[in-house]
Design an enzyme around this catalytic site. Sequence first.
Site, PDB file in Angstrom:
ATOM      1  CG  HIS A 174      -1.824   1.151   1.299  1.00 33.80           C
ATOM      2  ND1 HIS A 174      -3.033   1.435   0.949  1.00 33.80           N
ATOM      3  CD2 HIS A 174      -1.361   2.580   1.973  1.00 33.80           C
ATOM      4  CE1 HIS A 174      -3.417   2.564   1.216  1.00 33.80           C
ATOM      5  NE2 HIS A 174      -2.408   3.159   1.883  1.00 33.80           N
ATOM      6  CD  GLU A 175       1.937   3.527   3.716  1.00 31.99           C
ATOM      7  OE1 GLU A 175       1.987   4.660   3.209  1.00 31.99           O
ATOM      8  OE2 GLU A 175       0.835   3.556   4.572  1.00 31.99           O
ATOM      9  CG  HIS A 178       0.353   6.348  -0.450  1.00 26.75           C
ATOM     10  ND1 HIS A 178      -0.948   6.829  -1.062  1.00 26.75           N
ATOM     11  CD2 HIS A 178      -0.086   5.622   0.857  1.00 26.75           C
ATOM     12  CE1 HIS A 178      -1.938   6.506  -0.226  1.00 26.75           C
ATOM     13  NE2 HIS A 178      -1.499   5.832   0.739  1.00 26.75           N
ATOM     14  CG  HIS A 184      -6.248   6.973   0.627  1.00 26.70           C
ATOM     15  ND1 HIS A 184      -6.130   7.692   1.786  1.00 26.70           N
ATOM     16  CD2 HIS A 184      -5.268   5.988   0.924  1.00 26.70           C
ATOM     17  CE1 HIS A 184      -5.069   7.366   2.435  1.00 26.70           C
ATOM     18  NE2 HIS A 184      -4.593   6.187   1.820  1.00 26.70           N
ATOM     19  CE1 TYR A 235      -8.375   5.986   4.456  1.00 25.94           C
ATOM     20  CE2 TYR A 235     -10.407   7.215   5.115  1.00 25.94           C
ATOM     21  CZ  TYR A 235      -9.045   7.191   4.785  1.00 25.94           C
ATOM     22  OH  TYR A 235      -8.263   8.156   5.320  1.00 25.94           O
TER      23      TYR A 235
END
Length: 405
Positions: A174-175, A178, A184, A235
Site C-alpha cells: 500500500h505505501e 503512494h 486513496h 478505506y
Amino acid sequence: MKKYFTLFVGLFLISTSVFIISCESQELESIDQQNPLEDFILEQAYPEETGELIQILLEGEEVEVESVNKHYILEGDIKVLASETDKGVGRVGGRWPNNIVYYAIQSGMPNQARITNAIAHWESKTALRFVKRTNETNYVYFRNGSGCSSYVGRIGGRQEITLANGCSTGNTIHEIGHAIGLWHEQSRKDRDQYIQILFENIQDGREFNFRTYTEQGQDGNEYTSSLDIGSIMMYGSYAFSKNGQPTITRRNGSTYNAQRNGLSNSDVDGINKMYPPSTATGIITLKGNNNQYVSSENGSNPMNCNRTSIGSWEKFEVVTLSGGKVALKANNGKYVSSENGTKPITCNRSQVGAWEQFTLENVNENIYALKGNNGKYISSENGTKPMTCNRTATGSWEQFVISGL
C-alpha cells in the site's frame, strides 16, 4: 488509474487509533483470484498521536491536514509537502522515469522480507522495476519508525516510507502505491456513485480524511472507469469510526472488508496506464564495421563483435522504453549493460536500470550508433577485444548495421 489514498480498514475496536483488519476473502471486484499475504493494521503515520488541524497550500490549493511532529499528514498515512506553487499534477504524484524506482533500506531494519516481498509483488504485477540505489539522487528510503506512511509520487531527493514493526507486507504494498503516485480510492471525484460516506460516524476532527479530491480543489484524471472497492488503496467500512458504526458503505447500505492481500486487477489496469509496460519491437542482429556480428556471449563473458555467422547468442530483442530509450535483451533473457563505460560491456542484467538504457542514433539507412546513458558510444573494438561503451564520438568502430528494426 485511481488516485489513491491510503487503505484504512478494519473493525473499530476501541476509541483509539488502532484498527485491526480482517483478511476475509472479498466478494468484490478482482479479489477472488488473490491469496491473502497476511493480516495487517490500519495505516497511520502516527497511530498514537493527534495533531493540530491546519490549512496549508498543496499544489496551489488550500487543504486541511494534521500537523504532527513537524509533518503534514493527510488521510492518516500520507505525508505531504506544503507548496506555494500553482496547481500542477493534481491528484497524481510525480512519476518515476523509465518505470524505475530506486530504493534503499535502513541498516538493521526489522523484518526486511516484508519489503522485498512487497517489491516482488509490484514487479510481478506491473512494469515497474525497483533497483537498489547506488548514488542516485531521487530514491525511496524504507526506514523504521512510527506507524505506516509515505509521500505520494516522486518528490525529489530521499523520500521515506516509514514502517513500524507491525506494518505488514500488505501495508508495505500500500505505501509503495503512494510512493509511485497513488492516492486513496474512496476520494475519487465519482465516488458518490458507488459508496456513501456516513459523516455522523466519523471521529470528530477526522472528517477531512473523507473529502473527494474535487472538494479539496485538486485536479487529475482517473485511470479506471469506476471505483474499485477491492483496491488495495481503499478505506474499509469502519475507518475512523467513533462509535463502532460504519463510516463507508456501498450505495445499498451494506458494509465490506478492505483488503491488503495485493494489487487488484483494476489496480494493475490503472497502474499500467500510469506506467505503460515496455514493448518489444523485434529481433535484431548487429554487424560491426569489420563485417562480423555482435555476440552476447550468453552473458557468461564480456561481449564481442567477432562472429562470422548468426546463432542464438547473436540475436537481441529491442525493448522500447520511455524517453526514446531502448534496452537490448539477449537470448539468455538478460539485458545488455554499458557498465557505465568503466569496463567491457556484458549481457547479464536481470532488469533494466540506467546502464541498460541506450539511444539508437541513425547514421545512414540501417546503420546506427548506440549511445549509453553515460553519453558515450558503444565500440565494436573492431572485433579484436571485448566491446566497450566509452567513445565520445562515432567512428567506423562505433557504427553497426542493424537488421530487423
